[in-house]
Design a protein around this motif. Sequence first.
Motif, PDB file in Angstrom:
ATOM      1  N   SER A 126       0.884  -1.075   0.220  1.00  0.00           N
ATOM      2  CA  SER A 126      -0.015  -0.004   0.043  1.00  0.00           C
ATOM      3  C   SER A 126       0.924   1.418   0.028  1.00  0.00           C
ATOM      4  CB  SER A 126      -0.847  -0.050   1.116  1.00  0.00           C
ATOM      5  OG  SER A 126      -0.292   0.086   2.435  1.00  0.00           O
ATOM      6  N   GLY A 127       2.218   1.186   0.534  1.00  0.00           N
ATOM      7  CA  GLY A 127       3.018   2.126   0.270  1.00  0.00           C
ATOM      8  C   GLY A 127       3.615   2.630  -1.058  1.00  0.00           C
ATOM      9  N   ARG A 128       3.221   1.763  -1.930  1.00  0.00           N
ATOM     10  CA  ARG A 128       3.819   1.920  -3.465  1.00  0.00           C
ATOM     11  C   ARG A 128       3.339   3.110  -4.118  1.00  0.00           C
ATOM     12  NH1 ARG A 128       4.038  -3.799  -6.745  1.00  0.00           N
ATOM     13  NH2 ARG A 128       5.391  -4.920  -5.450  1.00  0.00           N
ATOM     14  N   ARG A 129       4.365   3.942  -4.815  1.00  0.00           N
ATOM     15  CA  ARG A 129       3.863   5.147  -5.419  1.00  0.00           C
ATOM     16  C   ARG A 129       4.722   5.059  -7.109  1.00  0.00           C
ATOM     17  NH1 ARG A 129       1.067   4.877  -1.603  1.00  0.00           N
ATOM     18  NH2 ARG A 129       0.429   6.579  -0.232  1.00  0.00           N
ATOM     19  N   ALA A 130       3.866   5.194  -7.854  1.00  0.00           N
ATOM     20  CA  ALA A 130       4.355   5.136  -9.045  1.00  0.00           C
ATOM     21  C   ALA A 130       5.158   6.535  -9.618  1.00  0.00           C
ATOM     22  CB  ALA A 130       3.461   4.851 -10.359  1.00  0.00           C
TER      23      ALA A 130
END
Length: 311
Positions: A126-130
Amino acid sequence: MPTADRTAVVLPSLDGLSTLASDVNGPGVVTGSARLASGYWHAVRWVDGRIEDLGTLGGLNSQAEAIDEQGRIVGTSQDSEGRRHAVAWVDGRIQDLGLTGGIFSIAYDTAGDRVVGVYHVTDSFSGRRAFVRTGATEITIDVPPGASATAVNEAGTVAGTYGWQDWDDPAPDDYQAFVWRDGVTRPLGTLGGATSTANGINDLGHVVGTSWTTDGVFAAFYWDGSTMRRLATTADSPTAQAVNDSGLVIGTDGHGGRAMIWPNPSATSQLLPLPSGAVGSRAINVNDQGLIVGQADYLSPSWHGRAVVWR
């Protein structure tokens, strides 16, 4: 399933047994990673079959994910403190692209003057950002959290997936494949099931990946810019990993552990031949000349993988 008329060539390693080929550009330069005798991994490239260690930012490990037509390689490297940074190698020299505001970052693809990848604000799905970086300017793609940008084409269209969740998240899985360009996001939909994942894009804007179907089957898809359709195969749980401008799709039979191709999006899949002694394989990328790269698996002298080119 028929076997494609191809030859599998195993690429040389460094001091350790294991290697992985992750991408190949038009001139035929292959990039990936190789295990050292110490057990650590370094980003490498193969030029005319010769392996070259690309080094690190001062840390123990690095990993190459992609190479563009000009030979720029992108991936990730540990610094001297063990933090993973998105990096680029230009003319064999490493460039730090930074942590991009998070705790670690990876560059997954490059084309033209763009680099795309992922940074993490927390150590979780959930902490991933693109992100997409154009020259020295970087932006976070405005999609729901749990996002990955995995591929970009020469026109600047990014393919990725948003909505990744942690295993203990009480909400049902709802991750979705998308394309993004110039601030506009377009979800690709699914093959009837709840979720889809985008893995590759060509310069025509066509995307391949995986999706659950209405009847609960994991399937490979091809998206032609407007419609997602299921790729024909007898394989169980297949993945479509990349597609070139001629429509050659490459991927892997999920249960059988064999690299395979679809000669075009309307064709049925074909297995790629195994190198001598190998027990399994994965196809990871393909260039516009039809050169395919990936990995073959071996059981002797102990389990290990070796970088392979299928010509």
